[in-house]
Motif scaffolding. Sequence first.
Motif, mmCIF file in Angstrom:
data_model
loop_
_atom_site.group_PDB
_atom_site.id
_atom_site.type_symbol
_atom_site.label_atom_id
_atom_site.label_comp_id
_atom_site.label_asym_id
_atom_site.label_seq_id
_atom_site.Cartn_x
_atom_site.Cartn_y
_atom_site.Cartn_z
ATOM 1 N N ARG A 39 0.853 -1.176 0.000
ATOM 2 C CA ARG A 39 0.000 0.000 0.000
ATOM 3 C C ARG A 39 0.891 1.229 0.000
ATOM 4 O O ARG A 39 1.944 1.235 0.639
ATOM 5 C CB ARG A 39 -0.889 0.028 1.233
ATOM 6 C CG ARG A 39 -1.815 -1.158 1.388
ATOM 7 C CD ARG A 39 -2.474 -1.124 2.748
ATOM 8 N NE ARG A 39 -3.288 -2.306 2.996
ATOM 9 C CZ ARG A 39 -3.749 -2.671 4.179
ATOM 10 N NH1 ARG A 39 -3.468 -1.933 5.243
ATOM 11 N NH2 ARG A 39 -4.482 -3.753 4.311
ATOM 12 N N PHE A 91 -7.623 1.989 -5.190
ATOM 13 C CA PHE A 91 -7.140 3.366 -5.132
ATOM 14 C C PHE A 91 -8.044 4.245 -4.281
ATOM 15 O O PHE A 91 -9.170 3.886 -3.942
ATOM 16 C CB PHE A 91 -6.940 3.971 -6.523
ATOM 17 C CG PHE A 91 -8.121 3.951 -7.473
ATOM 18 C CD1 PHE A 91 -9.436 3.828 -7.044
ATOM 19 C CD2 PHE A 91 -7.904 4.069 -8.839
ATOM 20 C CE1 PHE A 91 -10.507 3.841 -7.925
ATOM 21 C CE2 PHE A 91 -8.976 4.086 -9.749
ATOM 22 C CZ PHE A 91 -10.272 3.969 -9.279
ATOM 23 N N GLY A 92 -7.507 5.429 -3.919
ATOM 24 C CA GLY A 92 -8.238 6.415 -3.137
ATOM 25 C C GLY A 92 -7.586 7.776 -3.308
ATOM 26 O O GLY A 92 -6.495 7.895 -3.872
ATOM 27 N N MET A 146 -9.662 3.207 0.496
ATOM 28 C CA MET A 146 -9.470 2.710 -0.869
ATOM 29 C C MET A 146 -10.455 1.577 -1.134
ATOM 30 O O MET A 146 -10.888 0.894 -0.209
ATOM 31 C CB MET A 146 -8.039 2.185 -1.064
ATOM 32 C CG MET A 146 -6.949 3.221 -0.911
ATOM 33 S SD MET A 146 -5.297 2.532 -1.201
ATOM 34 C CE MET A 146 -5.032 1.646 0.341
ATOM 35 N N LYS A 149 -10.282 -0.771 -7.943
ATOM 36 C CA LYS A 149 -10.304 0.262 -8.988
ATOM 37 C C LYS A 149 -11.251 -0.071 -10.136
ATOM 38 O O LYS A 149 -11.575 0.804 -10.945
ATOM 39 C CB LYS A 149 -8.892 0.510 -9.520
ATOM 40 C CG LYS A 149 -8.314 -0.612 -10.372
ATOM 41 C CD LYS A 149 -6.920 -0.234 -10.892
ATOM 42 C CE LYS A 149 -6.388 -1.276 -11.861
ATOM 43 N NZ LYS A 149 -5.040 -0.910 -12.365
ATOM 44 N N ALA A 180 -2.870 4.019 -3.230
ATOM 45 C CA ALA A 180 -3.164 2.814 -3.999
ATOM 46 C C ALA A 180 -2.636 1.592 -3.263
ATOM 47 O O ALA A 180 -1.785 1.683 -2.377
ATOM 48 C CB ALA A 180 -2.542 2.900 -5.393
#
Length: 209
Positions: A39, A91-92, A146, A149, A180
Amino acid sequence: MQERNRNCIEAGIEIRKLSLYREEIVTEAGAAPARPAFRASVAAVVTNPWVGTGAATDLSDAVGELAPRLAKLLTDKLIETLGGADRIEAFGKAAIVGTAGEIEHGGALIHTPYFGNLVREFLQGESIICFADTRAEAGEELIVPMWHKEHAATRSHYQTVSARVADAPRADEIVVIAAASTGPRPHPRIGDRATDPAVTAQNLEAVLS
């Protein structure tokens, strides 16, 4: 990286610092994860271009210039750190606004297509990007959520990563973050929306009473 930073500065973004955080869960509950994952979060500390401009100020022109360059800068670094966009599965995004700014200033840099759509494209995703934003003093930690995706309902990839810059944001700064992960949480085993039973208050009446 120096060239990308220079492009941002020429566009009106003064970047004071880039901060990279990466972690790997080696063991959880006494066992190594079946799918080890890395991460990472990348934070850009930028001068807030709207400090003192007032609540009625139109933010759109500056957003169109600043946000795309930040999206490219941060995702380039994530891709480099995690070994390629094809390895990234979740992802975030996030923003921390300094105390002299509005929370809307952070939203302007992460919640429009000029940032979100490009982060999604650069990281080869399809999902809406989950997010966090706040206004805070320098050094405050923000937990960035997150999810997958491509398949936001994939519960195994619901996870978080911490983001913190010790001396940012200063009052007139914004910390813009992209995060991510290359895989799921360690030992995911709580099912998924595709296999969940139908759950309602009515059919759980015995539990709720």
